[in-house]
Design an enzyme around this catalytic site. Structure first.
Site, mmCIF file in Angstrom:
data_model
loop_
_atom_site.group_PDB
_atom_site.id
_atom_site.type_symbol
_atom_site.label_atom_id
_atom_site.label_comp_id
_atom_site.label_asym_id
_atom_site.label_seq_id
_atom_site.Cartn_x
_atom_site.Cartn_y
_atom_site.Cartn_z
ATOM 1 N N GLY A 187 2.139 1.953 10.857
ATOM 2 C CA GLY A 187 3.086 3.055 10.734
ATOM 3 C C GLY A 187 3.754 3.437 12.037
ATOM 4 O O GLY A 187 4.375 4.500 12.143
ATOM 5 N N GLU B 94 -7.006 4.647 7.891
ATOM 6 C CA GLU B 94 -6.797 6.073 7.593
ATOM 7 C C GLU B 94 -8.019 6.665 6.889
ATOM 8 O O GLU B 94 -8.347 7.839 7.064
ATOM 9 C CB GLU B 94 -5.518 6.236 6.751
ATOM 10 C CG GLU B 94 -4.281 5.986 7.617
ATOM 11 C CD GLU B 94 -3.079 5.419 6.884
ATOM 12 O OE1 GLU B 94 -3.057 5.430 5.645
ATOM 13 O OE2 GLU B 94 -2.150 4.948 7.580
ATOM 14 N N GLY C 84 2.689 -1.200 4.381
ATOM 15 C CA GLY C 84 2.751 0.226 4.066
ATOM 16 C C GLY C 84 4.193 0.654 3.864
ATOM 17 O O GLY C 84 4.771 0.505 2.792
ATOM 18 N N GLY C 85 4.807 1.156 4.938
ATOM 19 C CA GLY C 85 6.153 1.732 4.867
ATOM 20 C C GLY C 85 7.155 0.865 4.120
ATOM 21 O O GLY C 85 7.878 1.342 3.239
ATOM 22 N N SER D 268 3.114 -2.499 10.442
ATOM 23 C CA SER D 268 4.570 -2.538 10.648
ATOM 24 C C SER D 268 5.176 -3.896 10.316
ATOM 25 O O SER D 268 6.098 -4.351 10.993
ATOM 26 C CB SER D 268 4.934 -2.095 12.070
ATOM 27 O OG SER D 268 4.496 -0.758 12.278
ATOM 28 N N ASN E 233 0.868 -1.172 0.000
ATOM 29 C CA ASN E 233 0.000 0.000 0.000
ATOM 30 C C ASN E 233 0.908 1.226 0.000
ATOM 31 O O ASN E 233 1.478 1.574 1.034
ATOM 32 C CB ASN E 233 -0.895 -0.043 1.254
ATOM 33 C CG ASN E 233 -1.728 1.214 1.418
ATOM 34 O OD1 ASN E 233 -1.817 2.042 0.514
ATOM 35 N ND2 ASN E 233 -2.343 1.360 2.585
ATOM 36 N N TRP E 234 1.058 1.834 -1.174
ATOM 37 C CA TRP E 234 2.001 2.960 -1.287
ATOM 38 C C TRP E 234 1.434 4.246 -0.672
ATOM 39 O O TRP E 234 2.160 5.236 -0.540
ATOM 40 C CB TRP E 234 2.364 3.207 -2.762
ATOM 41 C CG TRP E 234 3.105 2.079 -3.421
ATOM 42 C CD1 TRP E 234 3.431 0.864 -2.872
ATOM 43 C CD2 TRP E 234 3.621 2.059 -4.767
ATOM 44 N NE1 TRP E 234 4.111 0.097 -3.799
ATOM 45 C CE2 TRP E 234 4.236 0.802 -4.967
ATOM 46 C CE3 TRP E 234 3.612 2.973 -5.826
ATOM 47 C CZ2 TRP E 234 4.844 0.443 -6.175
ATOM 48 C CZ3 TRP E 234 4.208 2.614 -7.033
ATOM 49 C CH2 TRP E 234 4.824 1.367 -7.203
ATOM 50 N N LYS E 235 0.174 4.240 -0.359
ATOM 51 C CA LYS E 235 -0.513 5.422 0.208
ATOM 52 C C LYS E 235 -0.268 6.660 -0.673
ATOM 53 O O LYS E 235 -0.107 6.526 -1.879
ATOM 54 C CB LYS E 235 -0.080 5.659 1.661
ATOM 55 C CG LYS E 235 -0.205 4.406 2.519
ATOM 56 C CD LYS E 235 -0.124 4.698 3.987
ATOM 57 C CE LYS E 235 -0.067 3.386 4.752
ATOM 58 N NZ LYS E 235 -0.178 3.566 6.182
ATOM 59 N N GLU F 261 -5.641 -5.216 10.390
ATOM 60 C CA GLU F 261 -4.629 -4.191 10.640
ATOM 61 C C GLU F 261 -4.930 -3.503 11.973
ATOM 62 O O GLU F 261 -5.733 -2.557 12.008
ATOM 63 C CB GLU F 261 -4.660 -3.150 9.518
ATOM 64 C CG GLU F 261 -4.368 -3.716 8.153
ATOM 65 C CD GLU F 261 -3.694 -2.678 7.261
ATOM 66 O OE1 GLU F 261 -2.610 -2.971 6.760
ATOM 67 O OE2 GLU F 261 -4.235 -1.565 7.114
ATOM 68 N N HIS G 85 -9.514 1.174 4.848
ATOM 69 C CA HIS G 85 -8.251 1.328 5.599
ATOM 70 C C HIS G 85 -8.528 2.251 6.790
ATOM 71 O O HIS G 85 -9.331 3.190 6.685
ATOM 72 C CB HIS G 85 -7.181 1.921 4.673
ATOM 73 C CG HIS G 85 -5.814 1.868 5.276
ATOM 74 N ND1 HIS G 85 -5.406 2.759 6.239
ATOM 75 C CD2 HIS G 85 -4.775 1.020 5.078
ATOM 76 C CE1 HIS G 85 -4.164 2.460 6.602
ATOM 77 N NE2 HIS G 85 -3.763 1.413 5.916
HETATM 78 C C1 PEP Z 1 -0.877 0.050 6.119
HETATM 79 O O1 PEP Z 1 -1.035 1.249 6.104
HETATM 80 O O2 PEP Z 1 -1.688 -0.675 5.508
HETATM 81 C C2 PEP Z 1 0.250 -0.481 6.863
HETATM 82 C C3 PEP Z 1 0.207 -1.704 7.275
HETATM 83 O O3 PEP Z 1 1.288 0.390 7.110
HETATM 84 P P1 PEP Z 1 2.700 0.050 7.796
HETATM 85 O O4 PEP Z 1 3.189 -1.237 7.176
HETATM 86 O O5 PEP Z 1 3.568 1.197 7.482
HETATM 87 O O6 PEP Z 1 2.434 -0.132 9.241
#
Ligand code: PEP
Length: 250
Positions: A175, A101, A234-235, A213, A8-10, A169, A99
């Site tokens: 994050g 967010e 994500g990251g 994470s 997920n590049w956001k 999640e 998500h």
């Molecule tokens: C996400 O936003 O879907 C996610 C899991 O982010 P991160 O891996 O950065 O925690």
């Protein structure tokens, strides 16, 4: 079932950075195609760069791509929205929905997510429905009740050929660098699997991803759990080597 490793590049990067990232993913994969024996790779770039990703993946169907959200509506006067049909047109196979967010910053409800999932399914794409509790909900021991309510409210009725992915999640792990322990994650995934029994006709064919994470250092232990069918990342999905190292752990 192969593990689904989803990036997920956001809202990160630029056109050039998106092109470079997908090129690096394809390049690394073509040097180590064994990764694809156990992992299906999905990338979800910002919608504006879907065309660039599609272009880079032309002739390389082993990596699929998707979007991070979709409109509640089919077409018309919905300024700024992008419909499921448009995403399908752009070549998407998957769409991330609900998500945390989007729930937090755009007030998305489970009922919204259900409507969006129906739109995505109607275009023969796969919804990736995100669920997860906040830190205070976990501290209060409410995580299962929270997730059960989200699943019940957001999962549409599926036709036999339709496909669905759930991403667990925990909000406190997104994050933040904090990750659910493999045991806690597995406990929740197994709970989700049992909840799915009353919600879909083929609960064992629904992939349940862990997100929060996930990184190369913890991926192997998480992905080794019985009910963890992949990761939503994500990251660590913004660097080809970290992302593919997670895929390798599958
Ligand atoms: C996400 O936003 O879907 C996610 C899991 O982010 P991160 O891996 O950065 O925690």
């Amino acid at each position: 079932m192969k593990k689904l490793i989803a990036g997920n590049w956001k809202m990160n990067g630029s056109k050039d950075e998106s092109r470079a990232l997908i090129a690096a993913i394809v390049n690394e994969l073509s040097q180590d195609e064994a990764i694809l024996d156990n992992a299906e790779i999905l990338v979800c770039p910002p919608v504006l760069y879907l065309g660039d990703v599609r272009h880079a993946l032309h002739g390389y169907p082993s990596v699929v791509f998707g979007a991070q959200d979709v409109s509640l509506y089919d077409n018309g006067a919905y300024t700024g929205d992008i419909s499921a049909k448009m995403l399908k047109d752009a070549g998407c196979s998957y769409v991330i929905l609900g998500h945390s967010e989007r729930r937090q910053y755009h007030g998305e409800s489970d009922a919204d997510i259900k409507v969006k999932a129906e739109k995505v399914l109607a275009q023969d794409m796969v919804p990736v429905i995100c669920v997860g509790e906040t830190e205070s909900e976990r501290d209060a021991g409410e995580q299962e009740a929270v997730v059960a309510k989200q699943l019940k409210g957001a999962i549409p009725e599926l036709k036999p050929h339709e496909n669905l992915v759930i991403a667990y999640e925990p909000v406190w792990a997104i994050g933040t660098g904090k990750t659910a322990s493999p045991q806690d994650a597995e406990a929740m995934h197994s709970f989700i699997r049992s909840e799915l029994k009353s919600l879909v006709s083929a609960p064992n064919s629904v992939r349940i991803l862990y997100g929060g994470s996930m990184k190369p250092e913890n991926a192997k232990d998480l992905l080794g759990q019985e009910n963890i069918d992949g990761g939503l990342i994500g990251g660590a999905s913004l660097k080809a080597d970290a992302f593919l190292s997670i895929a390798k752990s599958a």
